[in-house]
Design a protein around this motif. Structure first.
Motif, short mmCIF file in Angstrom:
data_model
loop_
_atom_site.label_atom_id
_atom_site.label_comp_id
_atom_site.label_asym_id
_atom_site.label_seq_id
_atom_site.Cartn_x
_atom_site.Cartn_y
_atom_site.Cartn_z
N MET A 80 0.84 -1.20 0.00
CA MET A 80 0.00 0.00 0.00
C MET A 80 0.88 1.25 0.00
SD MET A 80 -3.10 -0.88 2.64
CE MET A 80 -4.20 -2.25 2.36
N LYS A 81 0.40 2.31 -0.68
CA LYS A 81 1.11 3.58 -0.71
C LYS A 81 0.07 4.67 -0.86
CE LYS A 81 5.13 5.79 -2.80
NZ LYS A 81 6.21 5.71 -3.80
N ARG A 82 -0.22 5.33 0.27
CA ARG A 82 -1.31 6.31 0.29
C ARG A 82 -0.83 7.62 0.89
NH1 ARG A 82 -5.00 1.90 3.39
NH2 ARG A 82 -3.02 1.88 4.53
N PHE A 83 -1.30 8.73 0.32
CA PHE A 83 -0.93 10.07 0.78
C PHE A 83 -2.22 10.82 1.08
CE2 PHE A 83 2.76 13.17 0.42
CZ PHE A 83 2.12 14.22 1.05
N VAL A 84 -2.34 11.33 2.30
CA VAL A 84 -3.53 12.06 2.71
C VAL A 84 -3.14 13.47 3.14
CG1 VAL A 84 -5.51 12.15 4.28
CG2 VAL A 84 -4.60 9.92 3.53
N ILE A 85 -3.84 14.47 2.61
CA ILE A 85 -3.73 15.85 3.08
C ILE A 85 -5.04 16.22 3.76
CG2 ILE A 85 -3.54 18.27 2.45
CD1 ILE A 85 -1.69 17.55 0.20
N ILE A 86 -4.94 16.68 5.01
CA ILE A 86 -6.09 17.24 5.73
C ILE A 86 -5.89 18.74 5.81
CG2 ILE A 86 -7.42 17.28 7.87
CD1 ILE A 86 -7.54 14.57 6.57
N VAL A 87 -6.80 19.51 5.21
CA VAL A 87 -6.75 20.98 5.27
C VAL A 87 -7.73 21.46 6.32
CG1 VAL A 87 -6.97 23.12 3.98
CG2 VAL A 87 -6.15 21.05 2.80
N LEU A 88 -7.20 21.96 7.44
CA LEU A 88 -8.03 22.57 8.47
C LEU A 88 -8.26 24.02 8.05
CD1 LEU A 88 -6.31 21.04 11.63
CD2 LEU A 88 -8.41 20.27 10.50
N ASP A 89 -9.32 24.24 7.34
CA ASP A 89 -9.58 25.50 6.64
C ASP A 89 -9.53 26.68 7.61
OD1 ASP A 89 -10.75 27.59 5.03
OD2 ASP A 89 -11.60 26.01 3.77
N GLY A 90 -8.62 27.62 7.35
CA GLY A 90 -8.56 28.84 8.13
C GLY A 90 -7.69 28.79 9.36
N LEU A 91 -6.99 27.68 9.63
CA LEU A 91 -6.22 27.56 10.86
C LEU A 91 -4.82 28.16 10.69
CD1 LEU A 91 -6.54 26.43 13.77
CD2 LEU A 91 -5.25 24.43 12.99
N THR A 106 -3.74 2.09 -3.03
CA THR A 106 -2.81 3.19 -3.27
C THR A 106 -3.61 4.37 -3.78
OG1 THR A 106 -0.73 3.84 -4.37
CG2 THR A 106 -2.30 2.57 -5.67
N GLY A 107 -3.14 5.59 -3.50
CA GLY A 107 -3.85 6.76 -3.99
C GLY A 107 -3.69 7.97 -3.10
N PHE A 108 -4.33 9.05 -3.52
CA PHE A 108 -4.24 10.36 -2.85
C PHE A 108 -5.62 10.80 -2.39
CE2 PHE A 108 -4.41 15.10 -3.70
CZ PHE A 108 -3.86 15.47 -2.48
N ILE A 109 -5.71 11.24 -1.15
CA ILE A 109 -6.94 11.81 -0.59
C ILE A 109 -6.63 13.21 -0.09
CG2 ILE A 109 -8.70 11.65 1.21
CD1 ILE A 109 -8.21 8.61 1.27
N CYS A 110 -7.46 14.16 -0.44
CA CYS A 110 -7.40 15.49 0.15
C CYS A 110 -8.75 15.82 0.76
CB CYS A 110 -7.01 16.56 -0.87
SG CYS A 110 -6.85 18.22 -0.14
#
Length: 401
Positions: free
Chosen positions: A1-12, A287-291
């Motif tokens: 498995m190869k996964r990249f996750v970005i969590i954007v805490l909007d405005g922080l 595998t994949g990208f999550i934002c």
């Protein structure tokens, strides 16, 4: 498995950028995290503390301390002002260009003419000495009051009376004749035109519009799409990755504002729902990208409520902790923001602040990410992680790879 996750805490945001006084007079003292902690000194965010939020902010609080194992840094905004739409385009690899700015007063006649030419009823309405357009009885077109004034227009409707598809058709005609950064088309169910009129506000005597947070559009059946100006999806992470055969999932507000034609987009607002979708998609993905964009942090800033900001952050923190518990040694998590939204600065607009970059990968500790010159370094790092072509803008953060 190869996964990249970005969590954007909007405005922080974590403190005003040096150029805030030039770009955003009044934002020189902005500090979103500082304002929340001043009002809520006992706030505890275990996952974000572990990831290095206090390290990135540069100080400790009553219940949150520096994390010696954290991989952290911060990033400047390259885009002009402090904008969610352009912030996310920048994250995805777009090199920001200077947009045009016009109060809707300057465009009302052209918008009405284009709508009439397209076969719609378009009436210019004057309220409080300012004009906006009402199309087909249920669609209002006026200034956006939450982003930088003059940079965006809102197309708003109660969806019990007109379909979102019809509203979007109207918005696309508006987009043809205006040159501001965004035309934002949105609506929900359960509200009426009376609710929209009740949410009308005037700012600086030149800008009039429907305050989205007061319009009751979010309460049920909310739909939204952002129509950008001058944004090329071909040079952005989602298009680059999906063409390389790598799955892409966008969740939350980012699904409304970033093109993902060949991937999966899930539009939602409540933080718990956003995090549940994130964890669910992550577990199903080899595998994949999550934002994922957590929008409720930004809404708390707009409503100028540090207490609501705290509630949302605590909910997001629990979701981030659950996600980390499911990641293996080949997975990467990056938690960041797109701008600031200081709830105590005295206005309800975004604030021009540095944003945190909090990186997690099992087995990697104490890796400094430094001060990045653009949010696009996040998107470039995603492409580098998967060995895909680089986006238009940004440099790979070597520590992440």
């Amino acid at each position: 498995m190869k996964r990249f996750v970005i969590i954007v805490l909007d405005g922080l945001g974590i403190g005003a950028m040096e150029d805030a006084g030039s770009f955003r007079p009044g934002d020189e003292n902005a500090n979103t995290v500082g304002s929340i902690l001043k009002s809520c000194p006992d706030m505890k965010l275990p996952a974000l503390e572990r990831l290095g939020l206090m390290n990135a902010w540069g100080s400790e609080s009553l219940n949150m301390k520096f994390s010696p194992s954290a991989n952290y840094g911060k990033a400047r905004l390259l885009h002009y002002g402090a904008d969610t739409f352009m912030g996310h385009q920048e994250i995805m690899g777009t090199r920001p260009r200077k947009p045009e700015s016009h109060p809707f007063q300057e465009k009302a006649d052209a918008v009405a003419a284009r709508l009439k030419a397209g076969g719609h009823q378009a009436d210019i309405i004057c309220h409080q000495g300012l004009r906006y357009v009402v199309c087909d009885k249920y669609v209002t077109i006026a200034d956006n009051l939450e982003a930088d004034l003059g940079m965006c227009y809102n197309v708003t409707a109660p969806l019990d009376f007109i379909s979102f598809e019809k509203e979007l058709e109207i918005a696309r005609l508006v987009r043809e004749v205006v040159t501001v950064t965004r035309v934002i088309v949105f609506g929900g169910r359960g509200n009426t035109m009376e609710d929209l009129w009740a949410a009308e506000e005037v700012k600086e005597g030149r800008f009039i519009g429907i305050a989205s947070a007061k319009s009751r559009s979010y309460q049920r059946g909310y739909q939204c799409l952002h129509l950008g100006y001058g944004v090329n999806k071909e040079v952005q992470v989602p298009t680059i990755l999906t063409r390389a055969g790598i799955p892409v999932v966008l969740i939350g507000k980012v699904a409304d504002i970033v093109a993902n034609d060949m991937g999966k987009s899930i539009s939602c607002v409540p933080v718990k729902e956003c995090m549940e979708h994130t964890i669910g998609e992550f577990e199903q993905m080899d595998t994949g990208f999550i934002c994922t964009n957590v929008q409720e942090t930004d809404l708390a800033g707009h409503s100028q409520s540090p207490e609501e900001y705290r509630r949302v952050l605590e909910e997001a923190d629990r979701g981030i902790s659950r996600l980390i518990g499911r990641m293996d040694r080949t997975d990467v998590l990056l938690v960041m923001a797109d701008h600031g939204n200081d709830p105590s600065i005295g206005h309800s607009r975004h604030t021009r602040e540095y944003v945190p970059l909090l990186f997690w990968k099992k087995g990697v500790e104490g890796a400094p990410l430094g001060v990045r010159h653009t949010l696009s370094d996040a998107g470039a790092s995603v492409c580098g992680f998967f060995g895909a072509p680089m986006p238009e803008n940004g440099e790979v953060i070597a520590k992440i790879l």
